[in-house]
Scaffold this active site. Structure first.
Site, PDB file in Angstrom:
ATOM      1  N   ARG A   7       0.838  -1.207   0.000  1.00 45.77           N
ATOM      2  CA  ARG A   7       0.000   0.000   0.000  1.00 45.77           C
ATOM      3  C   ARG A   7       0.868   1.249   0.000  1.00 45.77           C
ATOM      4  O   ARG A   7       1.774   1.392   0.821  1.00 45.77           O
ATOM      5  CB  ARG A   7      -0.904  -0.010   1.237  1.00 45.77           C
ATOM      6  CG  ARG A   7      -1.846   1.153   1.265  1.00 45.77           C
ATOM      7  CD  ARG A   7      -2.998   0.897   2.198  1.00 45.77           C
ATOM      8  NE  ARG A   7      -3.908   2.034   2.198  1.00 45.77           N
ATOM      9  CZ  ARG A   7      -4.950   2.134   2.996  1.00 45.77           C
ATOM     10  NH1 ARG A   7      -5.223   1.168   3.841  1.00 45.77           N
ATOM     11  NH2 ARG A   7      -5.733   3.193   2.942  1.00 45.77           N
TER      12      ARG A   7
ATOM     13  N   ARG B 124      -6.925  -3.101  -2.820  1.00 44.40           N
ATOM     14  CA  ARG B 124      -5.728  -3.191  -1.984  1.00 44.40           C
ATOM     15  C   ARG B 124      -5.531  -4.608  -1.439  1.00 44.40           C
ATOM     16  O   ARG B 124      -6.499  -5.315  -1.154  1.00 44.40           O
ATOM     17  CB  ARG B 124      -5.760  -2.161  -0.855  1.00 44.40           C
ATOM     18  CG  ARG B 124      -7.012  -2.154  -0.061  1.00 44.40           C
ATOM     19  CD  ARG B 124      -7.214  -0.849   0.690  1.00 44.40           C
ATOM     20  NE  ARG B 124      -7.297   0.302  -0.222  1.00 44.40           N
ATOM     21  CZ  ARG B 124      -7.647   1.513   0.150  1.00 44.40           C
ATOM     22  NH1 ARG B 124      -7.934   1.756   1.393  1.00 44.40           N
ATOM     23  NH2 ARG B 124      -7.700   2.494  -0.723  1.00 44.40           N
TER      24      ARG B 124
ATOM     25  N   ASP C 243      -5.967  -3.966   3.933  1.00 41.60           N
ATOM     26  CA  ASP C 243      -6.527  -2.738   4.484  1.00 41.60           C
ATOM     27  C   ASP C 243      -6.801  -2.998   5.967  1.00 41.60           C
ATOM     28  O   ASP C 243      -7.546  -3.924   6.304  1.00 41.60           O
ATOM     29  CB  ASP C 243      -7.844  -2.425   3.743  1.00 41.60           C
ATOM     30  CG  ASP C 243      -8.373  -1.056   4.105  1.00 41.60           C
ATOM     31  OD1 ASP C 243      -7.597  -0.224   4.595  1.00 41.60           O
ATOM     32  OD2 ASP C 243      -9.585  -0.825   3.901  1.00 41.60           O
TER      33      ASP C 243
ATOM     34  N   ASP D  29      -7.985  -1.293   9.649  1.00 37.60           N
ATOM     35  CA  ASP D  29      -8.579  -0.116  10.303  1.00 37.60           C
ATOM     36  C   ASP D  29      -8.670  -0.361  11.792  1.00 37.60           C
ATOM     37  O   ASP D  29      -9.151  -1.424  12.222  1.00 37.60           O
ATOM     38  CB  ASP D  29     -10.008   0.125   9.782  1.00 37.60           C
ATOM     39  CG  ASP D  29      -9.997   0.791   8.422  1.00 37.60           C
ATOM     40  OD1 ASP D  29      -9.183   1.703   8.227  1.00 37.60           O
ATOM     41  OD2 ASP D  29     -10.801   0.373   7.560  1.00 37.60           O
TER      42      ASP D  29
ATOM     43  N   LEU E 157     -45.593 -15.351   2.357  1.00 41.16           N
ATOM     44  CA  LEU E 157     -44.976 -14.702   3.519  1.00 41.16           C
ATOM     45  C   LEU E 157     -45.619 -13.354   3.829  1.00 41.16           C
ATOM     46  O   LEU E 157     -46.072 -12.645   2.941  1.00 41.16           O
ATOM     47  CB  LEU E 157     -43.476 -14.511   3.261  1.00 41.16           C
ATOM     48  CG  LEU E 157     -42.714 -15.801   2.941  1.00 41.16           C
ATOM     49  CD1 LEU E 157     -41.228 -15.500   2.751  1.00 41.16           C
ATOM     50  CD2 LEU E 157     -42.901 -16.849   4.022  1.00 41.16           C
TER      51      LEU E 157
ATOM     52  N   GLU F 289     -45.580 -10.035   7.153  1.00 38.48           N
ATOM     53  CA  GLU F 289     -44.702  -9.314   8.078  1.00 38.48           C
ATOM     54  C   GLU F 289     -44.240 -10.196   9.249  1.00 38.48           C
ATOM     55  O   GLU F 289     -43.108 -10.061   9.726  1.00 38.48           O
ATOM     56  CB  GLU F 289     -45.446  -8.056   8.571  1.00 38.48           C
ATOM     57  CG  GLU F 289     -44.656  -7.153   9.484  1.00 38.48           C
ATOM     58  CD  GLU F 289     -43.246  -6.807   8.997  1.00 38.48           C
ATOM     59  OE1 GLU F 289     -43.067  -6.578   7.787  1.00 38.48           O
ATOM     60  OE2 GLU F 289     -42.330  -6.806   9.847  1.00 38.48           O
TER      61      GLU F 289
ATOM     62  N   SER G  77     -51.406 -13.972   9.332  1.00 43.38           N
ATOM     63  CA  SER G  77     -51.399 -15.373   8.912  1.00 43.38           C
ATOM     64  C   SER G  77     -51.513 -15.403   7.396  1.00 43.38           C
ATOM     65  O   SER G  77     -52.187 -14.559   6.792  1.00 43.38           O
ATOM     66  CB  SER G  77     -52.609 -16.088   9.531  1.00 43.38           C
ATOM     67  OG  SER G  77     -52.863 -17.287   8.833  1.00 43.38           O
TER      68      SER G  77
END
Ligand code: PAF
Length: 456
Positions: free
Chosen positions: A86, A97, A100, A102, A198, A200, A353
């Site tokens: 780098r 890269r 990396d 962090d 499906l 919620e 349902s």
């Protein structure tokens, strides 16, 4: 100086990505004044920002303890990046890269200097950082948003929609392979078995699974073994493409389907499917009104669990008796952990349902009476009613007022479910089944619970 806990994110999308990351971990393990405690699994993610068409990243994170000062530790990370080619002065922003690194956290230190900001300023917005971090520290509270890592990750996944990341397996064998690959990478699979169409409620189960596991997988299979009425089986709503869209929108990782003979090779050979005994919780209520139903549920769930081998499986409390049957099954199999999630309700209280969509408009307006009856029983419980017969009479009276044909209305002790309740009740679950035209609805409520958000 006493050692400080630090968290480091690692990424690579150039060259031998895995070797680069392993090399960096090794270098940190042998660095003076650094002790690497834990390393997450590696996750493949597409590159965010930067030039288009760059290869995907392999990302991970590690926890270490160090007596180095923050800037010295940062300098150690930068020196490692330089060793992997780098060149900060010449690099493209967010470009490819080989390595990396962090610094995410240095203890609880907050710092805002030109060369180092702590905690890392973009950490809370990045799925590719939170995903590996969640495998090591799901309960860690993120300082800016105040959420735990697992909660923030679930929020981001839902907001991003996860579109395009949903893997689809058209047969159980492909699903089995996919799940085995995830486990081999150290990733836990949370499983939501469904029959599709499906709503919620299902999506809430998937969100829950994503908050507690690195992967969420859903099966859609309308299981003929659990239908006592062939017309009910035929009428059961099917909407696979809509289901797939909804699952992608909440960041679900994999959806699989299959045919009966694929789940049960015995069936393909013309032999009867060996049914599992569903255990004592299957007696009465649904078990009485739908003979064979729970044997069909236990049989398919056992087969699905064996295929997926999930860490956890998620079920909605609306099917309370089913949850007890599945818990019994999981105890017999030795896995998975069963997580029961609250019933999702419409604004007028009707439990969500897949069958609700079969109601005519008139039936739909009658249907909230089930929830009304349950909440009326809860109000009576709160006012001191402990006699099951009185509570059951109240449930029936409420349903009769709305002209609803009741199949059962019972109050049971959830911890002694297969017995007739003893008086006075110390715990109580009220359970209902009713027919509205051709549609059979069920619902239940913990009378002693103090849930917020009660409808009506
Ligand atoms: O609750 C359901 O949808 C089904 O009973 C289940 C658990 C998916 C088994 O077919």
């Amino acid at each position: 100086m006493t050692p400080v806990t630090v968290w480091v994110a690692l990424g690579s999308n150039l060259g031998e990505r895995r070797a680069n990351l392993d090399g960096a971990v090794e270098a940190l393990c042998s660095a003076d004044e650094v002790e690497v405690v834990r390393v997450s699994p590696w996750f493949e993610t597409s590159a965010e920002g930067g030039p288009s068409g760059q290869p995907p990243f392999l990302n991970g994170c590690l926890e270490a303890r160090t007596t180095l000062a923050p800037r010295t530790f940062l300098w150690l990370l930068q020196r490692l990046e330089t060793q992997y080619g780098r060149e900060r002065a010449r690099e493209v922003r967010h470009g490819p890269r080989a390595l990396d690194l962090d610094l995410l956290f240095y203890g609880e230190l907050e710092l805002d200097s030109p060369e180092l900001v702590l905690p890392h300023p973009r950490l809370e917005e990045r799925v590719f950082v939170l995903e590996p971090l969640c495998t090591l520290a799901p309960e860690l509270v993120l300082p800016r948003c105040g959420r735990k890592v697992r909660e923030r990750l679930a929020e981001l996944r839902a907001a991003l929609g996860g579109a395009g990341t949903l893997e689809r397996c058209a047969e159980p064998e492909a699903a089995r392979r996919w799940c085995a690959e995830q486990r081999a990478q150290g990733l836990r699979v949370g499983f939501v078995p469904t029959m599709g169409a499906l709503h919620e409620g299902h999506l809430a189960l998937v969100r829950h699974a994503l908050a507690e596991n690195e992967r969420a997988c859903v099966s859609v299979f309308v299981n003929p073994l659990q239908f006592d009425d062939p017309r009910d089986y035929e009428r059961y709503p099917r909407a696979l493409e809509d289901d797939a869209r909804l699952l992608a929108s909440v960041g679900c990782s994999m959806l699989f389907t299959g045919r009966l003979e694929q789940f049960f090779p015995e069936h393909a050979r013309g032999e009867p499917v060996p049914l599992r005994a569903p255990g004592p919780a299957a007696e009465g209520l649904e078990g009485a009104f739908r003979p064979g139903h729970f044997a069909g549920v236990a049989t398919i769930c056992a087969r699905l669990f064996e295929l997926v081998r999930p860490a956890r499986a998620y079920f909605g409390a609306k099917d309370f008796q089913q949850c007890l049957v599945v818990q019994h099954l999981a105890r017999a199999l030795g896995f998975p952990e069963i997580v029961v999630c609250a019933t999702a309700r419409e604004a007028d209280g009707l439990a969500r349902s897949s069958r609700n969509q079969l109601l005519t408009p008139a039936e739909r307006s009658q249907a909230p009476a089930l929830a009304r009856a349950l909440f009326a029983a809860r109000a009576a419980w709160r006012a001191g009613a402990r006699d099951p017969a009185r509570l059951e009479a109240l449930l029936r009276a409420e349903l009769a007022r709305s002209g609803i044909q009741v199949e059962y209305a019972e109050v049971r002790d959830p911890e002694r479910f297969s017995e007739r309740p003893r008086e006075p009740l110390v715990r109580a679950r009220a359970l209902l089944a009713a027919r509205l035209g051709r549609v059979r609805l069920i619902d239940n409520l913990d009378l002693a619970a103090d849930e917020p958000g009660e409808p009506m």
